[in-house]
Design a protein around this motif. Structure first.
Motif, PDB file in Angstrom:
ATOM      1  N   LEU A  27       0.830  -1.208   0.000  1.00 23.86           N
ATOM      2  CA  LEU A  27       0.000   0.000   0.000  1.00 23.86           C
ATOM      3  C   LEU A  27       0.862   1.254   0.000  1.00 23.86           C
ATOM      4  CD1 LEU A  27      -2.963  -0.977   2.322  1.00 23.86           C
ATOM      5  CD2 LEU A  27      -2.982  -0.632  -0.154  1.00 23.86           C
ATOM      6  N   HIS A  28       2.000   1.216   0.678  1.00 18.84           N
ATOM      7  CA  HIS A  28       2.915   2.363   0.625  1.00 18.84           C
ATOM      8  C   HIS A  28       3.455   2.537  -0.799  1.00 18.84           C
ATOM      9  CE1 HIS A  28       2.922   3.756   4.715  1.00 18.84           C
ATOM     10  NE2 HIS A  28       3.128   2.525   5.161  1.00 18.84           N
ATOM     11  N   ARG A  29       3.731   1.438  -1.465  1.00 13.49           N
ATOM     12  CA  ARG A  29       4.165   1.516  -2.862  1.00 13.49           C
ATOM     13  C   ARG A  29       3.049   2.100  -3.731  1.00 13.49           C
ATOM     14  NH1 ARG A  29       6.800  -3.828  -5.018  1.00 13.49           N
ATOM     15  NH2 ARG A  29       7.865  -2.396  -6.407  1.00 13.49           N
ATOM     16  N   ALA A  30       1.816   1.652  -3.501  1.00 11.16           N
ATOM     17  CA  ALA A  30       0.668   2.188  -4.245  1.00 11.16           C
ATOM     18  C   ALA A  30       0.540   3.688  -3.995  1.00 11.16           C
ATOM     19  CB  ALA A  30      -0.613   1.458  -3.838  1.00 11.16           C
ATOM     20  N   HIS A  31       0.771   4.093  -2.759  1.00  8.21           N
ATOM     21  CA  HIS A  31       0.732   5.518  -2.426  1.00  8.21           C
ATOM     22  C   HIS A  31       1.761   6.280  -3.252  1.00  8.21           C
ATOM     23  CE1 HIS A  31       2.058   9.008   0.077  1.00  8.21           C
ATOM     24  NE2 HIS A  31       0.767   9.243  -0.031  1.00  8.21           N
ATOM     25  N   GLY A  32       2.953   5.722  -3.366  1.00  7.36           N
ATOM     26  CA  GLY A  32       3.989   6.362  -4.184  1.00  7.36           C
ATOM     27  C   GLY A  32       3.573   6.475  -5.636  1.00  7.36           C
ATOM     28  N   HIS A  33       2.902   5.440  -6.132  1.00  2.00           N
ATOM     29  CA  HIS A  33       2.411   5.491  -7.510  1.00  2.00           C
ATOM     30  C   HIS A  33       1.336   6.564  -7.663  1.00  2.00           C
ATOM     31  CE1 HIS A  33       4.728   2.115  -8.927  1.00  2.00           C
ATOM     32  NE2 HIS A  33       4.243   1.328  -7.995  1.00  2.00           N
ATOM     33  N   LEU A  34       0.484   6.707  -6.646  1.00  3.60           N
ATOM     34  CA  LEU A  34      -0.535   7.760  -6.703  1.00  3.60           C
ATOM     35  C   LEU A  34       0.097   9.152  -6.659  1.00  3.60           C
ATOM     36  CD1 LEU A  34      -3.505   6.451  -4.520  1.00  3.60           C
ATOM     37  CD2 LEU A  34      -3.487   6.894  -6.973  1.00  3.60           C
ATOM     38  N   VAL A  35       1.153   9.314  -5.864  1.00  5.86           N
ATOM     39  CA  VAL A  35       1.862  10.599  -5.843  1.00  5.86           C
ATOM     40  C   VAL A  35       2.450  10.884  -7.225  1.00  5.86           C
ATOM     41  CG1 VAL A  35       3.849  11.844  -4.881  1.00  5.86           C
ATOM     42  CG2 VAL A  35       2.329  10.569  -3.360  1.00  5.86           C
ATOM     43  N   ALA A  36       3.068   9.879  -7.836  1.00  5.63           N
ATOM     44  CA  ALA A  36       3.624  10.049  -9.178  1.00  5.63           C
ATOM     45  C   ALA A  36       2.515  10.355 -10.185  1.00  5.63           C
ATOM     46  CB  ALA A  36       4.398   8.800  -9.592  1.00  5.63           C
ATOM     47  N   PHE A  37       1.387   9.671 -10.073  1.00  5.43           N
ATOM     48  CA  PHE A  37       0.238   9.918 -10.934  1.00  5.43           C
ATOM     49  C   PHE A  37      -0.238  11.366 -10.779  1.00  5.43           C
ATOM     50  CE2 PHE A  37      -4.490  10.014 -10.852  1.00  5.43           C
ATOM     51  CZ  PHE A  37      -4.744   9.815 -12.195  1.00  5.43           C
ATOM     52  N   HIS A  38      -0.340  11.818  -9.546  1.00  4.66           N
ATOM     53  CA  HIS A  38      -0.761  13.192  -9.259  1.00  4.66           C
ATOM     54  C   HIS A  38       0.210  14.197  -9.890  1.00  4.66           C
ATOM     55  CE1 HIS A  38      -1.890  16.799  -7.129  1.00  4.66           C
ATOM     56  NE2 HIS A  38      -0.814  16.769  -6.374  1.00  4.66           N
ATOM     57  N   HIS A  39       1.498  13.967  -9.724  1.00  2.27           N
ATOM     58  CA  HIS A  39       2.495  14.888 -10.293  1.00  2.27           C
ATOM     59  C   HIS A  39       2.476  14.858 -11.816  1.00  2.27           C
ATOM     60  CE1 HIS A  39       5.075  14.930  -6.372  1.00  2.27           C
ATOM     61  NE2 HIS A  39       3.920  15.533  -6.233  1.00  2.27           N
ATOM     62  N   SER A  40       2.391  13.669 -12.391  1.00  5.63           N
ATOM     63  CA  SER A  40       2.357  13.558 -13.855  1.00  5.63           C
ATOM     64  C   SER A  40       1.100  14.205 -14.431  1.00  5.63           C
ATOM     65  CB  SER A  40       2.427  12.092 -14.290  1.00  5.63           C
ATOM     66  OG  SER A  40       3.690  11.550 -13.970  1.00  5.63           O
ATOM     67  N   TRP A  89     -10.286  15.437  -9.001  1.00  8.18           N
ATOM     68  CA  TRP A  89      -8.928  15.739  -9.427  1.00  8.18           C
ATOM     69  C   TRP A  89      -7.956  14.762  -8.774  1.00  8.18           C
ATOM     70  CZ3 TRP A  89      -7.003  21.109 -10.944  1.00  8.18           C
ATOM     71  CH2 TRP A  89      -7.922  21.716 -11.800  1.00  8.18           C
ATOM     72  N   SER A  90      -6.744  14.696  -9.318  1.00 12.74           N
ATOM     73  CA  SER A  90      -5.768  13.717  -8.827  1.00 12.74           C
ATOM     74  C   SER A  90      -5.415  13.935  -7.361  1.00 12.74           C
ATOM     75  CB  SER A  90      -4.510  13.727  -9.691  1.00 12.74           C
ATOM     76  OG  SER A  90      -3.867  14.984  -9.649  1.00 12.74           O
ATOM     77  N   TYR A  91      -5.348  15.191  -6.911  1.00 13.12           N
ATOM     78  CA  TYR A  91      -5.034  15.435  -5.494  1.00 13.12           C
ATOM     79  C   TYR A  91      -6.134  14.868  -4.604  1.00 13.12           C
ATOM     80  CZ  TYR A  91      -8.436  19.210  -5.121  1.00 13.12           C
ATOM     81  OH  TYR A  91      -9.592  19.918  -5.097  1.00 13.12           O
ATOM     82  N   ASP A  92      -7.387  14.928  -5.071  1.00 14.31           N
ATOM     83  CA  ASP A  92      -8.502  14.412  -4.290  1.00 14.31           C
ATOM     84  C   ASP A  92      -8.419  12.892  -4.163  1.00 14.31           C
ATOM     85  OD1 ASP A  92     -11.032  14.403  -2.929  1.00 14.31           O
ATOM     86  OD2 ASP A  92     -11.993  13.875  -4.829  1.00 14.31           O
ATOM     87  N   VAL A  93      -8.070  12.228  -5.263  1.00 12.82           N
ATOM     88  CA  VAL A  93      -7.897  10.781  -5.238  1.00 12.82           C
ATOM     89  C   VAL A  93      -6.778  10.422  -4.252  1.00 12.82           C
ATOM     90  CG1 VAL A  93      -7.268   8.749  -6.607  1.00 12.82           C
ATOM     91  CG2 VAL A  93      -8.736  10.534  -7.603  1.00 12.82           C
ATOM     92  N   LEU A  94      -5.651  11.124  -4.342  1.00 12.40           N
ATOM     93  CA  LEU A  94      -4.511  10.886  -3.462  1.00 12.40           C
ATOM     94  C   LEU A  94      -4.879  11.115  -1.997  1.00 12.40           C
ATOM     95  CD1 LEU A  94      -1.473  10.397  -2.967  1.00 12.40           C
ATOM     96  CD2 LEU A  94      -1.102  12.814  -3.488  1.00 12.40           C
ATOM     97  N   GLU A  95      -5.492  12.259  -1.712  1.00  9.18           N
ATOM     98  CA  GLU A  95      -5.854  12.573  -0.329  1.00  9.18           C
ATOM     99  C   GLU A  95      -6.878  11.597   0.236  1.00  9.18           C
ATOM    100  OE1 GLU A  95      -7.145  16.632  -0.220  1.00  9.18           O
ATOM    101  OE2 GLU A  95      -5.089  17.413  -0.339  1.00  9.18           O
ATOM    102  N   THR A  96      -7.831  11.194  -0.584  1.00  9.42           N
ATOM    103  CA  THR A  96      -8.841  10.243  -0.123  1.00  9.42           C
ATOM    104  C   THR A  96      -8.196   8.903   0.207  1.00  9.42           C
ATOM    105  OG1 THR A  96     -10.554  11.353  -1.421  1.00  9.42           O
ATOM    106  CG2 THR A  96     -11.015   9.092  -0.720  1.00  9.42           C
ATOM    107  N   PHE A  97      -7.311   8.430  -0.656  1.00 10.45           N
ATOM    108  CA  PHE A  97      -6.592   7.180  -0.401  1.00 10.45           C
ATOM    109  C   PHE A  97      -5.782   7.280   0.889  1.00 10.45           C
ATOM    110  CE2 PHE A  97      -2.734   4.571  -0.882  1.00 10.45           C
ATOM    111  CZ  PHE A  97      -3.303   3.318  -1.030  1.00 10.45           C
ATOM    112  N   GLN A  98      -5.063   8.398   1.065  1.00 11.33           N
ATOM    113  CA  GLN A  98      -4.237   8.578   2.257  1.00 11.33           C
ATOM    114  C   GLN A  98      -5.080   8.567   3.530  1.00 11.33           C
ATOM    115  OE1 GLN A  98      -2.610  12.365   1.047  1.00 11.33           O
ATOM    116  NE2 GLN A  98      -0.591  11.478   0.659  1.00 11.33           N
ATOM    117  N   ALA A  99      -6.193   9.294   3.504  1.00 10.84           N
ATOM    118  CA  ALA A  99      -6.987   9.509   4.711  1.00 10.84           C
ATOM    119  C   ALA A  99      -7.933   8.361   5.033  1.00 10.84           C
ATOM    120  CB  ALA A  99      -7.792  10.796   4.580  1.00 10.84           C
TER     121      ALA A  99
END
Length: 140
Positions: A27-40, A89-99
């Protein structure tokens, strides 16, 4: 407890703890992929914003307006409710996954390690390390 007491855990407990650890690590790896997805995604949107300006400057108002009105305000995923008609938006997907999922599973992992192994992590790896070191000493 110190590492020497890992033997008090049953084999199935060690296996279960190891599976929980692997899940959390993935899941931490998936989080990293989501961060990369958000940045890309953000970089792609910046390029589209630049393209809008250049299309407009080149006299292609219709294409520029489509970028401005249809693509730039749009989310990467469809809306989950009526409150966000443009989508998520991608930040929303990332934040929702994190939280939600990530935070919940990490907390579960900590709780199960506290209850089963007195908070010790990587009990399977520690056991393997001891076995390999003992085997190396026995072959000298």
């Amino acid at each position: 407890m110190d590492d020497a007491n890992d033997g008090e855990l049953t084999e199935i407990e060690c296996e279960a703890l190891h599976e929980v650890e692997l899940a959390v690590e993935n899941l931490h790896r998936a989080h990293g992929h989501l961060v990369a997805f958000h940045h890309s995604t953000g970089r792609a949107m910046d390029h589209l914003a630049t393209a809008e300006k250049r299309l407009r400057a080149a006299g292609h108002e219709r294409a520029a307006n489509r970028l401005r009105d249809e693509h730039l305000p749009r989310g990467v995923l469809p809306a989950c409710d009526d409150e966000t008609p443009a989508g998520r938006w991608s930040y929303d997907v990332l934040e929702t996954f994190q939280a939600t999922f990530l935070e919940d599973v990490v907390a579960f992992g900590e709780e199960v390690h506290d209850r089963v192994a007195d908070g010790r992590r990587h009990v399977a790896e520690r056991q393997q390390e001891r076995q390999w070191k003992a085997r190396a000493r026995n072959t000298e």
